[in-house]
Motif scaffolding. Sequence first.
Motif, PDB file in Angstrom:
ATOM      1  N   ALA A 203       9.897  23.206  45.462  1.00 38.46           N
ATOM      2  CA  ALA A 203      10.170  24.354  44.590  1.00 38.46           C
ATOM      3  C   ALA A 203       9.031  25.349  44.726  1.00 38.46           C
ATOM      4  O   ALA A 203       7.866  25.000  44.518  1.00 38.46           O
ATOM      5  CB  ALA A 203      10.330  23.916  43.133  1.00 38.46           C
ATOM      6  N   GLY A 204       9.368  26.570  45.120  1.00 36.34           N
ATOM      7  CA  GLY A 204       8.387  27.636  45.239  1.00 36.34           C
ATOM      8  C   GLY A 204       8.444  28.542  44.039  1.00 36.34           C
ATOM      9  O   GLY A 204       7.652  28.432  43.092  1.00 36.34           O
ATOM     10  N   THR A 205       9.437  29.414  44.044  1.00 37.24           N
ATOM     11  CA  THR A 205       9.560  30.424  42.991  1.00 37.24           C
ATOM     12  C   THR A 205       9.625  29.803  41.598  1.00 37.24           C
ATOM     13  O   THR A 205       8.883  30.208  40.697  1.00 37.24           O
ATOM     14  CB  THR A 205      10.837  31.264  43.242  1.00 37.24           C
ATOM     15  N   ALA A 206      10.501  28.810  41.417  1.00 37.79           N
ATOM     16  CA  ALA A 206      10.690  28.250  40.065  1.00 37.79           C
ATOM     17  C   ALA A 206       9.407  27.584  39.571  1.00 37.79           C
ATOM     18  O   ALA A 206       9.093  27.647  38.378  1.00 37.79           O
ATOM     19  CB  ALA A 206      11.843  27.245  40.065  1.00 37.79           C
ATOM     20  N   PHE A 207       8.627  26.985  40.481  1.00 34.65           N
ATOM     21  CA  PHE A 207       7.379  26.342  40.057  1.00 34.65           C
ATOM     22  C   PHE A 207       6.328  27.387  39.690  1.00 34.65           C
ATOM     23  O   PHE A 207       5.759  27.353  38.605  1.00 34.65           O
ATOM     24  CB  PHE A 207       6.842  25.420  41.164  1.00 34.65           C
ATOM     25  N   PHE A 208       6.083  28.336  40.607  1.00 31.16           N
ATOM     26  CA  PHE A 208       4.989  29.280  40.338  1.00 31.16           C
ATOM     27  C   PHE A 208       5.318  30.237  39.196  1.00 31.16           C
ATOM     28  O   PHE A 208       4.430  30.717  38.511  1.00 31.16           O
ATOM     29  CB  PHE A 208       4.588  30.025  41.626  1.00 31.16           C
ATOM     30  N   LYS A 209       6.598  30.500  38.972  1.00 28.48           N
ATOM     31  CA  LYS A 209       6.972  31.418  37.874  1.00 28.48           C
ATOM     32  C   LYS A 209       7.163  30.693  36.548  1.00 28.48           C
ATOM     33  O   LYS A 209       7.342  31.338  35.514  1.00 28.48           O
ATOM     34  CB  LYS A 209       8.263  32.154  38.246  1.00 28.48           C
ATOM     35  N   ALA A 210       7.168  29.366  36.566  1.00 28.51           N
ATOM     36  CA  ALA A 210       7.437  28.630  35.321  1.00 28.51           C
ATOM     37  C   ALA A 210       6.377  28.954  34.270  1.00 28.51           C
ATOM     38  O   ALA A 210       5.183  29.021  34.573  1.00 28.51           O
ATOM     39  CB  ALA A 210       7.465  27.129  35.606  1.00 28.51           C
ATOM     40  N   GLU A 211       6.820  29.156  33.026  1.00 31.96           N
ATOM     41  CA  GLU A 211       5.855  29.405  31.946  1.00 31.96           C
ATOM     42  C   GLU A 211       5.071  28.144  31.657  1.00 31.96           C
ATOM     43  O   GLU A 211       3.883  28.190  31.340  1.00 31.96           O
ATOM     44  CB  GLU A 211       6.599  29.850  30.687  1.00 31.96           C
ATOM     45  N   ASP A 212       5.736  27.005  31.740  1.00 32.80           N
ATOM     46  CA  ASP A 212       5.087  25.725  31.480  1.00 32.80           C
ATOM     47  C   ASP A 212       5.290  24.839  32.709  1.00 32.80           C
ATOM     48  O   ASP A 212       6.293  24.158  32.852  1.00 32.80           O
ATOM     49  CB  ASP A 212       5.716  25.087  30.232  1.00 32.80           C
ATOM     50  N   ARG A 213       4.289  24.868  33.609  1.00 33.04           N
ATOM     51  CA  ARG A 213       4.451  24.145  34.883  1.00 33.04           C
ATOM     52  C   ARG A 213       4.405  22.631  34.687  1.00 33.04           C
ATOM     53  O   ARG A 213       5.009  21.883  35.449  1.00 33.04           O
ATOM     54  CB  ARG A 213       3.390  24.589  35.893  1.00 33.04           C
ATOM     55  N   ALA A 214       3.675  22.181  33.663  1.00 30.41           N
ATOM     56  CA  ALA A 214       3.641  20.734  33.395  1.00 30.41           C
ATOM     57  C   ALA A 214       5.031  20.262  32.993  1.00 30.41           C
ATOM     58  O   ALA A 214       5.492  19.194  33.425  1.00 30.41           O
ATOM     59  CB  ALA A 214       2.624  20.425  32.296  1.00 30.41           C
ATOM     60  N   ALA A 215       5.730  21.080  32.191  1.00 27.18           N
ATOM     61  CA  ALA A 215       7.093  20.714  31.776  1.00 27.18           C
ATOM     62  C   ALA A 215       8.029  20.761  32.976  1.00 27.18           C
ATOM     63  O   ALA A 215       8.946  19.942  33.091  1.00 27.18           O
ATOM     64  CB  ALA A 215       7.573  21.670  30.680  1.00 27.18           C
ATOM     65  N   PHE A 216       7.790  21.706  33.880  1.00 30.02           N
ATOM     66  CA  PHE A 216       8.619  21.792  35.090  1.00 30.02           C
ATOM     67  C   PHE A 216       8.446  20.514  35.926  1.00 30.02           C
ATOM     68  O   PHE A 216       9.438  19.909  36.370  1.00 30.02           O
ATOM     69  CB  PHE A 216       8.235  23.031  35.909  1.00 30.02           C
ATOM     70  N   LEU A 217       7.205  20.092  36.107  1.00 27.36           N
ATOM     71  CA  LEU A 217       6.927  18.854  36.865  1.00 27.36           C
ATOM     72  C   LEU A 217       7.641  17.670  36.227  1.00 27.36           C
ATOM     73  O   LEU A 217       8.290  16.862  36.907  1.00 27.36           O
ATOM     74  CB  LEU A 217       5.412  18.616  36.916  1.00 27.36           C
ATOM     75  N   LYS A 218       7.534  17.584  34.905  1.00 29.83           N
ATOM     76  CA  LYS A 218       8.181  16.486  34.172  1.00 29.83           C
ATOM     77  C   LYS A 218       9.701  16.562  34.312  1.00 29.83           C
ATOM     78  O   LYS A 218      10.380  15.540  34.473  1.00 29.83           O
ATOM     79  CB  LYS A 218       7.788  16.582  32.697  1.00 29.83           C
ATOM     80  N   GLY A 219      10.217  17.782  34.290  1.00 32.32           N
ATOM     81  CA  GLY A 219      11.662  17.978  34.434  1.00 32.32           C
ATOM     82  C   GLY A 219      12.177  17.493  35.787  1.00 32.32           C
ATOM     83  O   GLY A 219      13.302  17.034  35.906  1.00 32.32           O
ATOM     84  N   ILE A 220      11.340  17.578  36.792  1.00 32.73           N
ATOM     85  CA  ILE A 220      11.745  17.147  38.137  1.00 32.73           C
ATOM     86  C   ILE A 220      11.488  15.652  38.331  1.00 32.73           C
ATOM     87  O   ILE A 220      12.359  14.915  38.802  1.00 32.73           O
ATOM     88  CB  ILE A 220      10.980  17.939  39.236  1.00 32.73           C
TER      89      ILE A 220
END
Length: 223
Positions: A203-220
Amino acid sequence: MTSSSPNPLRLAPSILAADHAHLAAGLEIVRQLPVKWLHLDIMDGHFVPNFSFGPQTVADLRKRDHELFFDTHLMLDNPDEHVDAFIKAGANLVSIHVEPDYDVEATLERIKAAGCQCGIVLNPGTPAEAALPFIRKVDLILVMTVWPGFGGQSFIEDTLPKMGLLHDWRMARNLNFRLEVDGGIDLETAPLCREQGVDTYVAGTAFFKAEDRAAFLKGIEGA
Ligand code: DX5
Ligand code: ZN
Protein backbone atom coordinates in the motif's frame (compact mmCIF):
# COMPACT_ATOMS: atom_id res chain seq x y z
CA MET A 1 -14.26 -17.96 1.78
CA THR A 2 -11.14 -19.78 0.67
CA SER A 3 -8.95 -21.54 3.25
CA SER A 4 -6.69 -19.07 5.00
CA SER A 5 -3.11 -18.30 4.06
CA PRO A 6 -0.20 -20.38 5.40
CA ASN A 7 1.66 -17.13 6.21
CA PRO A 8 1.16 -14.31 8.70
CA LEU A 9 -0.41 -11.20 7.16
CA ARG A 10 2.00 -8.45 6.18
CA LEU A 11 1.70 -4.84 5.14
CA ALA A 12 4.44 -3.66 2.76
CA PRO A 13 4.25 0.14 2.57
CA SER A 14 5.42 1.36 -0.84
CA ILE A 15 8.03 4.11 -0.62
CA LEU A 16 6.91 5.16 -4.13
CA ALA A 17 4.16 7.18 -2.45
CA ALA A 18 6.59 9.12 -0.24
CA ASP A 19 8.14 12.49 -1.17
CA HIS A 20 11.03 11.57 -3.50
CA ALA A 21 13.01 14.64 -2.48
CA HIS A 22 12.85 13.31 1.10
CA LEU A 23 12.81 9.53 0.81
CA ALA A 24 14.68 9.20 4.10
CA ALA A 25 11.77 10.98 5.78
CA GLY A 26 9.37 8.51 4.16
CA LEU A 27 11.50 5.68 5.50
CA GLU A 28 11.33 7.21 8.99
CA ILE A 29 7.52 7.26 8.81
CA VAL A 30 7.59 3.50 8.17
CA ARG A 31 10.23 2.88 10.85
CA GLN A 32 8.10 4.53 13.52
CA LEU A 33 5.65 1.61 13.27
CA PRO A 34 6.14 -2.13 13.84
CA VAL A 35 6.14 -2.66 10.07
CA LYS A 36 8.36 -5.53 8.88
CA TRP A 37 8.33 -5.07 5.09
CA LEU A 38 9.10 -2.15 2.77
CA HIS A 39 8.05 -2.28 -0.91
CA LEU A 40 10.43 -0.70 -3.43
CA ASP A 41 9.04 -0.04 -6.92
CA ILE A 42 11.66 0.12 -9.67
CA MET A 43 10.49 1.50 -13.04
CA ASP A 44 12.42 1.85 -16.29
CA GLY A 45 10.21 4.17 -18.35
CA HIS A 46 9.83 1.41 -20.93
CA PHE A 47 8.16 -1.68 -19.46
CA VAL A 48 6.05 0.87 -17.60
CA PRO A 49 5.44 4.50 -18.63
CA ASN A 50 7.21 6.06 -15.65
CA PHE A 51 10.52 6.24 -13.81
CA SER A 52 11.13 5.79 -10.11
CA PHE A 53 14.61 5.15 -8.69
CA GLY A 54 17.51 2.72 -8.99
CA PRO A 55 19.98 0.66 -6.98
CA GLN A 56 21.80 3.68 -5.52
CA THR A 57 18.60 4.81 -3.82
CA VAL A 58 17.92 1.30 -2.52
CA ALA A 59 21.47 1.14 -1.11
CA ASP A 60 21.13 4.54 0.57
CA LEU A 61 17.81 3.51 2.17
CA ARG A 62 19.45 0.25 3.31
CA LYS A 63 22.20 2.26 5.03
CA ARG A 64 19.51 3.91 7.14
CA ASP A 65 17.70 0.70 8.02
CA HIS A 66 18.98 -2.83 8.54
CA GLU A 67 15.78 -4.42 9.87
CA LEU A 68 13.08 -3.93 7.25
CA PHE A 69 12.58 -6.66 4.67
CA PHE A 70 13.23 -4.94 1.33
CA ASP A 71 10.59 -6.29 -1.07
CA THR A 72 11.89 -5.08 -4.42
CA HIS A 73 9.53 -5.04 -7.41
CA LEU A 74 11.36 -4.68 -10.72
CA MET A 75 9.20 -3.20 -13.51
CA LEU A 76 11.88 -3.52 -16.17
CA ASP A 77 12.09 -4.86 -19.71
CA ASN A 78 15.41 -6.56 -18.92
CA PRO A 79 15.36 -7.55 -15.23
CA ASP A 80 17.92 -10.29 -15.93
CA GLU A 81 20.51 -7.53 -16.50
CA HIS A 82 19.78 -5.71 -13.25
CA VAL A 83 18.95 -8.19 -10.49
CA ASP A 84 22.54 -8.34 -9.24
CA ALA A 85 22.67 -4.57 -8.67
CA PHE A 86 19.51 -4.63 -6.56
CA ILE A 87 20.68 -7.62 -4.53
CA LYS A 88 24.00 -5.85 -3.90
CA ALA A 89 22.05 -2.74 -2.85
CA GLY A 90 20.35 -4.69 -0.07
CA ALA A 91 17.17 -6.24 -1.45
CA ASN A 92 15.86 -9.19 0.58
CA LEU A 93 13.46 -10.28 -2.14
CA VAL A 94 13.49 -9.40 -5.83
CA SER A 95 10.36 -9.94 -7.89
CA ILE A 96 10.35 -9.94 -11.68
CA HIS A 97 7.52 -9.69 -14.20
CA VAL A 98 6.75 -12.69 -16.43
CA GLU A 99 5.62 -10.56 -19.42
CA PRO A 100 8.89 -9.32 -21.00
CA ASP A 101 10.96 -11.58 -23.24
CA TYR A 102 13.90 -12.91 -21.19
CA ASP A 103 14.75 -16.15 -19.36
CA VAL A 104 12.54 -15.90 -16.25
CA GLU A 105 13.60 -19.24 -14.80
CA ALA A 106 17.34 -18.55 -15.14
CA THR A 107 16.83 -15.13 -13.56
CA LEU A 108 14.94 -16.63 -10.59
CA GLU A 109 17.78 -19.11 -10.14
CA ARG A 110 20.31 -16.32 -10.29
CA ILE A 111 18.47 -14.41 -7.55
CA LYS A 112 18.33 -17.52 -5.33
CA ALA A 113 22.00 -18.32 -5.97
CA ALA A 114 22.87 -14.86 -4.63
CA GLY A 115 21.12 -15.73 -1.35
CA CYS A 116 18.09 -13.54 -2.00
CA GLN A 117 14.41 -14.51 -2.08
CA CYS A 118 12.66 -14.37 -5.45
CA GLY A 119 9.19 -13.64 -6.76
CA ILE A 120 7.25 -13.34 -9.98
CA VAL A 121 4.72 -10.67 -10.90
CA LEU A 122 1.60 -10.92 -13.07
CA ASN A 123 0.07 -7.86 -14.72
CA PRO A 124 -3.75 -7.53 -14.58
CA GLY A 125 -4.04 -9.00 -18.10
CA THR A 126 -1.75 -11.98 -17.43
CA PRO A 127 -3.53 -15.22 -16.46
CA ALA A 128 -2.68 -17.18 -13.30
CA GLU A 129 -1.45 -20.03 -15.53
CA ALA A 130 1.60 -17.91 -16.46
CA ALA A 131 2.84 -18.52 -12.90
CA LEU A 132 2.59 -22.31 -13.06
CA PRO A 133 6.04 -23.06 -14.52
CA PHE A 134 7.66 -21.20 -11.61
CA ILE A 135 5.28 -22.03 -8.76
CA ARG A 136 7.70 -24.36 -6.93
CA LYS A 137 10.66 -22.02 -7.31
CA VAL A 138 9.33 -18.75 -5.93
CA ASP A 139 9.04 -17.24 -2.46
CA LEU A 140 6.29 -14.86 -3.58
CA ILE A 141 3.76 -14.33 -6.35
CA LEU A 142 2.61 -10.75 -6.83
CA VAL A 143 -0.76 -10.17 -8.47
CA MET A 144 -0.88 -6.60 -9.83
CA THR A 145 -4.25 -5.07 -8.97
CA VAL A 146 -3.59 -2.02 -11.19
CA TRP A 147 -1.60 -1.65 -14.41
CA PRO A 148 1.86 -0.83 -13.04
CA GLY A 149 3.47 2.56 -13.53
CA PHE A 150 1.78 4.92 -11.12
CA GLY A 151 0.63 5.02 -7.53
CA GLY A 152 -2.85 6.20 -6.63
CA GLN A 153 -4.83 4.16 -9.17
CA SER A 154 -8.10 2.30 -8.52
CA PHE A 155 -8.12 -1.39 -7.59
CA ILE A 156 -9.17 -3.66 -10.50
CA GLU A 157 -11.76 -6.12 -9.09
CA ASP A 158 -11.39 -8.50 -12.06
CA THR A 159 -8.05 -9.62 -10.59
CA LEU A 160 -9.74 -11.25 -7.53
CA PRO A 161 -10.39 -14.71 -9.08
CA LYS A 162 -6.72 -14.93 -10.09
CA MET A 163 -5.69 -14.58 -6.43
CA GLY A 164 -8.11 -17.35 -5.44
CA LEU A 165 -6.71 -19.68 -8.11
CA LEU A 166 -3.11 -19.09 -7.07
CA HIS A 167 -4.03 -19.63 -3.44
CA ASP A 168 -5.84 -22.90 -4.25
CA TRP A 169 -2.85 -24.11 -6.26
CA ARG A 170 -0.56 -23.20 -3.36
CA MET A 171 -2.64 -25.16 -0.85
CA ALA A 172 -3.13 -28.15 -3.19
CA ARG A 173 0.65 -28.43 -3.62
CA ASN A 174 1.45 -27.76 0.01
CA LEU A 175 3.54 -24.71 -0.93
CA ASN A 176 3.96 -21.63 1.19
CA PHE A 177 5.04 -18.87 -1.17
CA ARG A 178 3.59 -15.51 -0.22
CA LEU A 179 0.67 -14.21 -2.25
CA GLU A 180 0.95 -10.44 -2.62
CA VAL A 181 -1.24 -7.72 -4.12
CA ASP A 182 -0.13 -4.28 -5.30
CA GLY A 183 -2.18 -1.30 -6.46
CA GLY A 184 -5.19 0.47 -4.98
CA ILE A 185 -4.96 -1.45 -1.72
CA ASP A 186 -6.75 0.17 1.21
CA LEU A 187 -8.94 -0.92 4.12
CA GLU A 188 -11.85 -1.56 1.73
CA THR A 189 -10.05 -3.52 -0.99
CA ALA A 190 -7.67 -5.53 1.25
CA PRO A 191 -10.49 -7.62 2.81
CA LEU A 192 -11.64 -8.63 -0.70
CA CYS A 193 -8.13 -10.00 -1.37
CA ARG A 194 -8.00 -11.57 2.10
CA GLU A 195 -11.06 -13.62 1.17
CA GLN A 196 -9.06 -15.01 -1.76
CA GLY A 197 -6.16 -16.08 0.48
CA VAL A 198 -3.80 -13.10 -0.01
CA ASP A 199 -1.31 -12.59 2.83
CA THR A 200 0.92 -9.69 1.71
CA TYR A 201 -0.42 -6.21 0.97
CA VAL A 202 1.47 -3.41 -0.76
CA ALA A 203 0.00 0.00 0.00
CA GLY A 204 1.45 3.32 -1.11
CA THR A 205 -1.11 6.08 -1.26
CA ALA A 206 -3.50 4.67 1.37
CA PHE A 207 -0.64 4.14 3.84
CA PHE A 208 1.13 7.48 3.46
CA LYS A 209 -2.14 9.45 3.38
CA ALA A 210 -3.71 7.61 6.32
CA GLU A 211 -4.50 9.90 9.26
CA ASP A 212 -3.76 7.05 11.65
CA ARG A 213 -1.08 4.82 10.13
CA ALA A 214 -0.93 2.54 13.18
CA ALA A 215 -4.65 1.83 12.72
CA PHE A 216 -4.05 1.22 9.02
CA LEU A 217 -1.33 -1.34 9.84
CA LYS A 218 -3.66 -3.04 12.32
CA GLY A 219 -6.46 -3.00 9.76
CA ILE A 220 -4.27 -4.92 7.33
CA GLU A 221 -2.32 -7.27 9.61
CA GLY A 222 -4.95 -7.77 12.33
CA ALA A 223 -4.25 -7.64 16.08
C1 DX5 B 1 2.56 0.19 -9.58
C2 DX5 B 1 3.17 0.26 -8.21
C3 DX5 B 1 2.08 0.78 -7.34
C4 DX5 B 1 2.38 1.22 -5.92
C5 DX5 B 1 1.18 1.08 -5.06
O1 DX5 B 1 3.20 0.81 -10.49
O2 DX5 B 1 3.68 -1.02 -7.94
O3 DX5 B 1 1.08 -0.17 -7.40
O4 DX5 B 1 3.46 0.70 -5.29
O5 DX5 B 1 0.57 2.26 -5.10
P1 DX5 B 1 -0.85 2.62 -4.51
O6 DX5 B 1 -0.97 1.93 -3.18
O7 DX5 B 1 -0.80 4.09 -4.42
O8 DX5 B 1 -1.85 2.10 -5.49
ZN1 ZN C 1 5.01 -2.58 -6.66
